[in-house]
Design an enzyme around this catalytic site. Structure first.
Site: not given
Ligand SMILES: *Cc1c(COP(=O)(O)O)cnc(C)c1O
Length: 397
Positions: A193-194
């Site tokens: 998700v980063k």
């Protein structure tokens, strides 16, 4: 139109796949050259002297707390609006987490709240601060560093949300998140998700050579392999055989470290992703600007991330009333907005340590209203328009 839109998503290209396949065919699956290559490229990206790649962002935090000597009784200040790991690393080493409230305008750790805590106790009570570049907005570390110096504190910058982010210092210069200029150590995560994905993965950056060497050892069991670092005698090391150098096999475990290594094929993916990071950041800024323009004059908006120079937009947050209803309404339309975060001090684990509702009024009020909208570089204009129109539909009945 039919969409399914998460709040964040990785982007894996053919280049990424090729890079990983190449790494899998190479001599080293782990402890090979791609790790150092990834570290050098990453240090270069954030303008730090050193970088240490590790198995994930939480491991990076744990190693930092160890390297800075957190132990039973060590008091460390952090924000409640972050992923729990920012605080947990202190607990791993037996230290005490002291939360300070956020600034309701920036959603970041409020330096005045930290100042108040420091002023209320004798000097030496606290050992460090862990500010978080939450949502991708850089903390003004120049100001924190000044305060830290006054009270003899170290700083760990949790930059998981902000690779490529920066703030403008008092001289008008860009100070990149993780550049090691004001913080002793900074950490990043490569969870999908980063910004940069390696599956699992993390990075520590610093400008401090001694901490760098210590962390390199702590990442691998606390083992040193360096003639100049040894404390046992050469005679002992060579088992009595007369020799003037340490034998080739020799190494020393000097600290109680861990195996927090990243692999070469993860590093290959991280490196390939890093090459596109700047492009992704440009797209994130575009998406943020579009949200901002569309929501700036809406009555239902209490607050939003806005357009802020240097913001890396891991998240785009709006604050609204009827947040639960909006969240559920969006899900009905396959828009998977998310809440960042449930305040850490209200997690049952921290409640049993004495924290309670009412302790952090700004964080708690923020939590009542916040919602993170879809934000990732491959989000299309069409998808974003759909998200915006559904939010408008919800508030216009
Ligand atoms: C993701 C994240 C972490 C932890 O990183 P992992 O790689 O998932 O262990 C720590 N702090 C913040 C602010 C994060 O977003």
């Amino acid at each position: 139109m039919s969409f399914s839109i998460p709040y964040g998503k990785q982007n894996i290209t053919q280049e990424d796949i090729d890079a990983v396949v190449e790494a899998l065919k190479a001599d080293y699956l782990t402890q090979g050259p791609r790790i150092l290559e990834f570290e050098k490229a990453f240090a270069n990206y954030v303008n730090s002297k050193y970088a240490i790649a590790v198995s994930n962002g939480t491991a990076a935090l744990h190693l930092n707390a160890l390297a800075l000597g957190v132990k039973k009784g060590t008091k460390v200040i952090t924000t409640p609006i972050t992923f729990a790991a920012s605080a947990n690393c202190v607990r791993y080493c037996g230290g005490e987490v002291v939360f300070a409230d956020i600034n309701p305008d920036t959603y970041l750790l409020d330096i005045n709240a930290v100042k108040k805590l420091l002023e209320a106790s004798p000097k030496g009570t606290y050992s460090g601060i862990i500010p978080v570049d939450f949502a991708g907005r850089s903390v003004n570390l120049e100001a924190f560093k000044k305060l830290a110096d006054e009270y003899d504190l170290w700083i760990i910058e949790d930059s998981c949300h902000s690779p490529g982010g920066y703030f403008i210092d008092s001289k008008g210069d860009k100070q990149h998140c993780g550049n090691g200029k004001f913080a002793d150590l900074a950490i990043f995560s490569f969870h999908p998700v980063k910004h940069i994905a390696s599956g699992e993965g993390g990075m520590i950056t610093t400008n401090d050579e001694a901490l760098y060497k210590k962390l390199m050892a702590l990442r691998t069991h606390g083992i040193y392999k360096d003639d100049n670092a040894y404390t046992n005698s050469q005679m002992f090391a060579s088992a009595g055989e007369s020799d003037t150098t340490y034998p080739g096999w020799y190494m020393e475990m000097q600290d109680l470290g861990y195996n927090y290594r990243i692999t070469d094929f993860q590093s290959a993916l991280g490196l390939s992703q890093l090459n596109r990071a700047e492009k992704g950041l440009v797209r994130r800024k575009e998406i943020a600007a579009t949200y901002f323009e569309n929501f700036r004059n809406k009555d239902f908006i209490i607050g939003q991330s806005g357009v802020v120079e240097g913001h890396a937009y891991h998240l785009y947050i709006i604050e609204v009333n009827k947040r639960l209803e909006l969240y559920n309404f969006l899900r009905e339309h396959n828009i998977y907005a998310q809440i960042h975060y449930i305040p850490t001090h209200l997690m049952p684990y921290y409640r049993q340590l004495g924290w309670d509702e009412g302790d952090m009024p700004n964080a708690e009020n923020y939590y009542k209203h916040c919602i993170s909208l879809p934000m990732f570089p491959t989000l299309t204009n069409e998808e974003q328009s759909f998200v915006i129109s559904k939010i408008n539909d919800f508030y216009n009945g």
